[in-house]
Design a protein around this motif. Sequence first.
Motif, PDB file in Angstrom:
ATOM      1  N   LEU A  49      -1.576  -9.410  -4.908  1.00 58.16           N
ATOM      2  CA  LEU A  49      -0.913  -9.965  -3.718  1.00 58.16           C
ATOM      3  C   LEU A  49      -0.518  -8.869  -2.740  1.00 58.16           C
ATOM      4  N   VAL A  50      -0.030  -7.759  -3.272  1.00 57.13           N
ATOM      5  CA  VAL A  50       0.395  -6.659  -2.405  1.00 57.13           C
ATOM      6  C   VAL A  50      -0.779  -6.105  -1.625  1.00 57.13           C
ATOM      7  N   ILE A  51      -1.941  -5.989  -2.270  1.00 57.73           N
ATOM      8  CA  ILE A  51      -3.135  -5.488  -1.584  1.00 57.73           C
ATOM      9  C   ILE A  51      -3.499  -6.382  -0.412  1.00 57.73           C
ATOM     10  N   VAL A  52      -3.357  -7.696  -0.606  1.00 59.53           N
ATOM     11  CA  VAL A  52      -3.737  -8.657   0.440  1.00 59.53           C
ATOM     12  C   VAL A  52      -2.695  -8.741   1.550  1.00 59.53           C
ATOM     13  N   LEU A  53      -1.417  -8.732   1.177  1.00 57.15           N
ATOM     14  CA  LEU A  53      -0.350  -9.060   2.130  1.00 57.15           C
ATOM     15  C   LEU A  53       0.282  -7.856   2.817  1.00 57.15           C
ATOM     16  N   LEU A  54       0.254  -6.688   2.179  1.00 57.77           N
ATOM     17  CA  LEU A  54       0.966  -5.537   2.728  1.00 57.77           C
ATOM     18  C   LEU A  54       0.005  -4.390   3.020  1.00 57.77           C
ATOM     19  N   VAL A  55       0.460  -3.480   3.882  1.00 56.89           N
ATOM     20  CA  VAL A  55      -0.358  -2.318   4.227  1.00 56.89           C
ATOM     21  C   VAL A  55       0.523  -1.067   4.250  1.00 56.89           C
ATOM     22  N   GLY A  56      -0.121   0.084   4.059  1.00 53.78           N
ATOM     23  CA  GLY A  56       0.553   1.365   4.244  1.00 53.78           C
ATOM     24  C   GLY A  56       1.749   1.575   3.333  1.00 53.78           C
ATOM     25  N   PHE A  57       2.804   2.138   3.927  1.00 50.34           N
ATOM     26  CA  PHE A  57       3.988   2.555   3.184  1.00 50.34           C
ATOM     27  C   PHE A  57       4.677   1.372   2.506  1.00 50.34           C
ATOM     28  N   SER A  58       4.572   0.174   3.107  1.00 49.89           N
ATOM     29  CA  SER A  58       5.250  -1.001   2.554  1.00 49.89           C
ATOM     30  C   SER A  58       4.724  -1.357   1.164  1.00 49.89           C
ATOM     31  N   ARG A  59       3.463  -1.015   0.881  1.00 49.01           N
ATOM     32  CA  ARG A  59       2.915  -1.284  -0.444  1.00 49.01           C
ATOM     33  C   ARG A  59       3.657  -0.491  -1.521  1.00 49.01           C
ATOM     34  N   TYR A  60       3.827   0.797  -1.262  1.00 53.04           N
ATOM     35  CA  TYR A  60       4.539   1.641  -2.223  1.00 53.04           C
ATOM     36  C   TYR A  60       5.973   1.141  -2.408  1.00 53.04           C
ATOM     37  N   ALA A  61       6.635   0.947  -1.271  1.00 50.91           N
ATOM     38  CA  ALA A  61       8.053   0.589  -1.307  1.00 50.91           C
ATOM     39  C   ALA A  61       8.274  -0.732  -2.050  1.00 50.91           C
ATOM     40  N   PHE A  62       7.375  -1.703  -1.856  1.00 53.55           N
ATOM     41  CA  PHE A  62       7.560  -3.016  -2.477  1.00 53.55           C
ATOM     42  C   PHE A  62       7.431  -2.935  -3.995  1.00 53.55           C
ATOM     43  N   ILE A  63       6.412  -2.240  -4.495  1.00 51.47           N
ATOM     44  CA  ILE A  63       6.216  -2.139  -5.940  1.00 51.47           C
ATOM     45  C   ILE A  63       7.393  -1.409  -6.590  1.00 51.47           C
ATOM     46  N   ILE A  64       7.827  -0.312  -5.973  1.00 48.65           N
ATOM     47  CA  ILE A  64       8.964   0.441  -6.524  1.00 48.65           C
ATOM     48  C   ILE A  64      10.248  -0.371  -6.406  1.00 48.65           C
ATOM     49  N   CYS A  66       7.144   3.086 -11.917  1.00 44.11           N
ATOM     50  CA  CYS A  66       6.202   2.269 -11.150  1.00 44.11           C
ATOM     51  C   CYS A  66       5.378   3.084 -10.154  1.00 44.11           C
ATOM     52  N   ILE A  67       5.606   4.399 -10.072  1.00 43.26           N
ATOM     53  CA  ILE A  67       4.952   5.192  -9.042  1.00 43.26           C
ATOM     54  C   ILE A  67       3.438   5.183  -9.186  1.00 43.26           C
ATOM     55  N   MET A  68       2.940   5.201 -10.436  1.00 43.75           N
ATOM     56  CA  MET A  68       1.487   5.173 -10.627  1.00 43.75           C
ATOM     57  C   MET A  68       0.886   3.895 -10.087  1.00 43.75           C
ATOM     58  N   ALA A  69       1.509   2.744 -10.437  1.00 46.14           N
ATOM     59  CA  ALA A  69       1.001   1.459  -9.956  1.00 46.14           C
ATOM     60  C   ALA A  69       1.061   1.388  -8.438  1.00 46.14           C
TER      61      ALA A  69
END
Length: 266
Positions: free
Chosen positions: A122-137, A201-204
């Motif tokens: 879902l993150v790959i589809v919905l988010l881009v850039g820095f927001s991807r990292y921040a959301f998972i963490i 979660c940094i690796m993911a």
Amino acid sequence: MANSENGGRGTLVTVGYNALALGIFILLWAALSWISESLFLPTPWTVLQAFLDLATYGDVEGINIWMHIFRSTLRIFAGFLAACVLGIPLGILMGLYPRVYDSTKSIVEPVRFIPPVAWIPLVIVLLVGFSRYAFIIWLGAFFPIFIGTLLAVKQVNPVHIDVPRSFGAKRMYIIRKIVIPSTLPDIFTAMRVGMGIGWDCIMAAEMIGGENEGLGVMILKYAELIRIEEIIVGMLVIGAIGFFINEIFIFIERRVFKWKEAVAID
């Protein structure tokens, strides 16, 4: 004075034991590498050389390891800060108003048990850039902070709330002067746990980020090349940074909330 001297000696003894344990670990690692003679189990010295090369010359794309460390740390603290900003007030709110939590736990609890890795598509589809990292963490750090704060508020002694209320104290006064100070040590512990899980979660997060900088990205680069020394360097650096961040939290906790230990001893 005697207590501080004893505390100083205790700290030195602890440091000494940890140094000894680390030395034994390195010797066992070196011995196992020498006995196995496997290309997939490098010696500590070759891993150290790989670290020095990454620090001096950079990775296969010329990116210095210090830049990888900076990017990963920046992402971690962004997601962690977002988790604190949302998790602590929400935990206090639901701790003070249990009906709010009881009315929403059919949503909150199932989401809490979804691992951050499961959100990657879902993150790959919905988010881009820095927001991807921040959301998972953020996902990793949010729930330990939120649940820890919620439980801390629930455990405040009711007498401490009822007495000022009987003298006409306003709700906001009770929250500011009693509830928050009473729960701060437990909230800080929850923050420490949240930081640890967020760091895990940094690796993911960096697997899906699409950028070339970050410790997780560096590990993946060398995994594709089957360069074990550099992979181990990335793993050890992630572990070492996580360890030092945790130690900083413990140091601050012991200094700021020293009164908690005194109360526990009494």
